[in-house]
Design an enzyme around this catalytic site. Structure first.
Site, PDB file in Angstrom:
ATOM      1  N   ASN A 104       6.827  -3.240   8.213  1.00 30.79           N
ATOM      2  CA  ASN A 104       6.525  -4.816   7.389  1.00 30.79           C
ATOM      3  C   ASN A 104       6.480  -4.093   5.868  1.00 30.79           C
ATOM      4  OD1 ASN A 104       5.173  -6.663   6.084  1.00 30.79           O
ATOM      5  ND2 ASN A 104       3.370  -6.374   7.089  1.00 30.79           N
ATOM      6  N   LYS A 130       6.278  -5.842   3.138  1.00 27.84           N
ATOM      7  CA  LYS A 130       5.480  -6.741   2.337  1.00 27.84           C
ATOM      8  C   LYS A 130       6.283  -7.258   1.087  1.00 27.84           C
ATOM      9  CE  LYS A 130       1.455  -4.509   4.386  1.00 27.84           C
ATOM     10  NZ  LYS A 130      -0.077  -3.909   4.360  1.00 27.84           N
ATOM     11  N   HIS A 141      -0.953 -11.853   9.608  1.00 28.14           N
ATOM     12  CA  HIS A 141      -1.194 -10.695   8.975  1.00 28.14           C
ATOM     13  C   HIS A 141      -2.449 -10.969   8.173  1.00 28.14           C
ATOM     14  CE1 HIS A 141      -1.320  -7.197   6.350  1.00 28.14           C
ATOM     15  NE2 HIS A 141      -0.385  -6.669   7.141  1.00 28.14           N
ATOM     16  N   GLU A 175      -3.266  -9.979   5.390  1.00 28.99           N
ATOM     17  CA  GLU A 175      -3.218 -10.029   3.725  1.00 28.99           C
ATOM     18  C   GLU A 175      -2.813 -11.782   3.712  1.00 28.99           C
ATOM     19  OE1 GLU A 175      -0.135  -7.229   3.182  1.00 28.99           O
ATOM     20  OE2 GLU A 175      -1.819  -5.809   3.438  1.00 28.99           O
ATOM     21  N   GLU A 219      -4.636  -4.608  14.065  1.00 25.29           N
ATOM     22  CA  GLU A 219      -4.538  -3.979  12.871  1.00 25.29           C
ATOM     23  C   GLU A 219      -6.075  -3.984  12.230  1.00 25.29           C
ATOM     24  OE1 GLU A 219      -0.418  -3.908  10.934  1.00 25.29           O
ATOM     25  OE2 GLU A 219      -1.209  -5.610  10.199  1.00 25.29           O
ATOM     26  N   GLY A 244      -3.658   0.006   4.549  1.00 24.89           N
ATOM     27  CA  GLY A 244      -3.216   0.152   3.398  1.00 24.89           C
ATOM     28  C   GLY A 244      -4.393   1.257   2.693  1.00 24.89           C
ATOM     29  N   SER A 285      -2.399   2.299   8.238  1.00 26.89           N
ATOM     30  CA  SER A 285      -2.266   3.506   7.931  1.00 26.89           C
ATOM     31  C   SER A 285      -1.502   4.489   8.789  1.00 26.89           C
ATOM     32  CB  SER A 285      -3.447   4.063   7.469  1.00 26.89           C
ATOM     33  OG  SER A 285      -3.941   3.383   6.193  1.00 26.89           O
TER      34      SER A 285
END
Ligand code: PGA
Length: 253
Positions: free
Chosen positions: A9, A11, A95, A97, A167, A173, A213
């Site tokens: 991904n 992003k 996701h 985010e 996730e 991240g 991560s």
């Protein structure tokens, strides 16, 4: 048997030149056994035409989001019909985010998943708890609610085109990976949920991948877990480390 799955991904990263360099120097040099593993990467929409024309044939393409509405007067959106028309097979949906910064609720994620599957696209459906959820013992409740909202929209057959990405939000991240045991515990929960809510076929065939991560250092240990079928990789997918992660999945348990 389930084929391992590794998603990259990207992003909202990379200029076109950076994406071109990533494709030429990392992605097009990946070597793996397509009988054992599927690999898909998700660039930004604008880079897709170049990427599609230049990527090696064993690596599939994904987009990072699709619209809740169909083709029509919806300024600024890209619909699943257009994604399908362009020949992109995969969509990442839900996701964290998107949930956190763009207000995507469980219900929206469920509806988007159905729209994508109705166009015969395949979906990486992301679920995961926040740190506060984990600390208050709510992890499985949160994940169950996220999965239930997807279940509500799908037929049993449509689950064959879903990869579930676990996730944990606190691991995305942050450099803090879930330990192999922590990941396995949730993956086993998701597999149990698939069995009780969808059926044995979905339980056995659905890939459950881990994201948060993932690096070339932890991939080999994570993949040993029996219910972990691959990875969704963010930061490390922009680097040569991605090749080592794909190699770890290609080696398998
Ligand atoms: P990360 O992102 O690997 O940078 O933690 C994973 C993801 O968001 O899918």
């Amino acid at each position: 048997m389930r084929r391992y799955f590794v998603g990259g991904n990207w992003k909202c990263n990379n200029t076109l030149a950076q994406t071109q360099s990533l494709i030429n120097s990392v992605i097009n040099k990946l070597v793996f056994d397509t009988n054992k593993i599927e690999v898909a990467v998700a660039p930004i929409f604008l880079h897709l035409p170049w990427v599609q024309a230049n990527i090696q044939k064993n690596v599939q393409l994904a987009i990072q989001n699709s619209s809740l509405t169909k083709m029509g007067a919806y300024t600024g959106e890209i619909s699943v019909e257009q994604v399908k028309d362009f020949g992109i097979p995969w969509v990442i949906l839900g996701h964290s985010e998107r949930r956190q910064f763009y207000g995507e609720t469980n219900e929206i994620v469920g509806k988007k998943t159905r729209l994508a599957l109705d166009q015969q696209l395949s979906v990486m459906a992301c679920v995961g708890e926040k740190l506060a959820d984990r600390e208050s013992g709510q992890t499985t409740n949160v994940i169950q609610a996220q999965l239930a909202a997807i279940k509500k929209e799908l037929t049993i057959e449509q689950w064959s085109k879903v990869v579930v990405a676990y996730e944990p939000v606190w691991a995305i991240g942050t450099g803090k990976t879930a330990s192999p045991e922590q990941a396995q515990e949730v993956h086993a929960f998701i597999r149990g949920w698939l069995k009780s809510q969808i059926g044995t076929q979905a339980e056995q065939a659905t890939r459950i991948i881990y994201g948060g991560s993932v690096t070339e250092k932890n991939a080999a240990d994570l993949i040993k877990q029996p219910d972990l079928d691959g990875f969704l990789v963010g930061g490390a997918a922009l680097k040569p480390a991605f090749a080592d992660i794909v190699a770890a999945a290609n080696k398998g348990r």
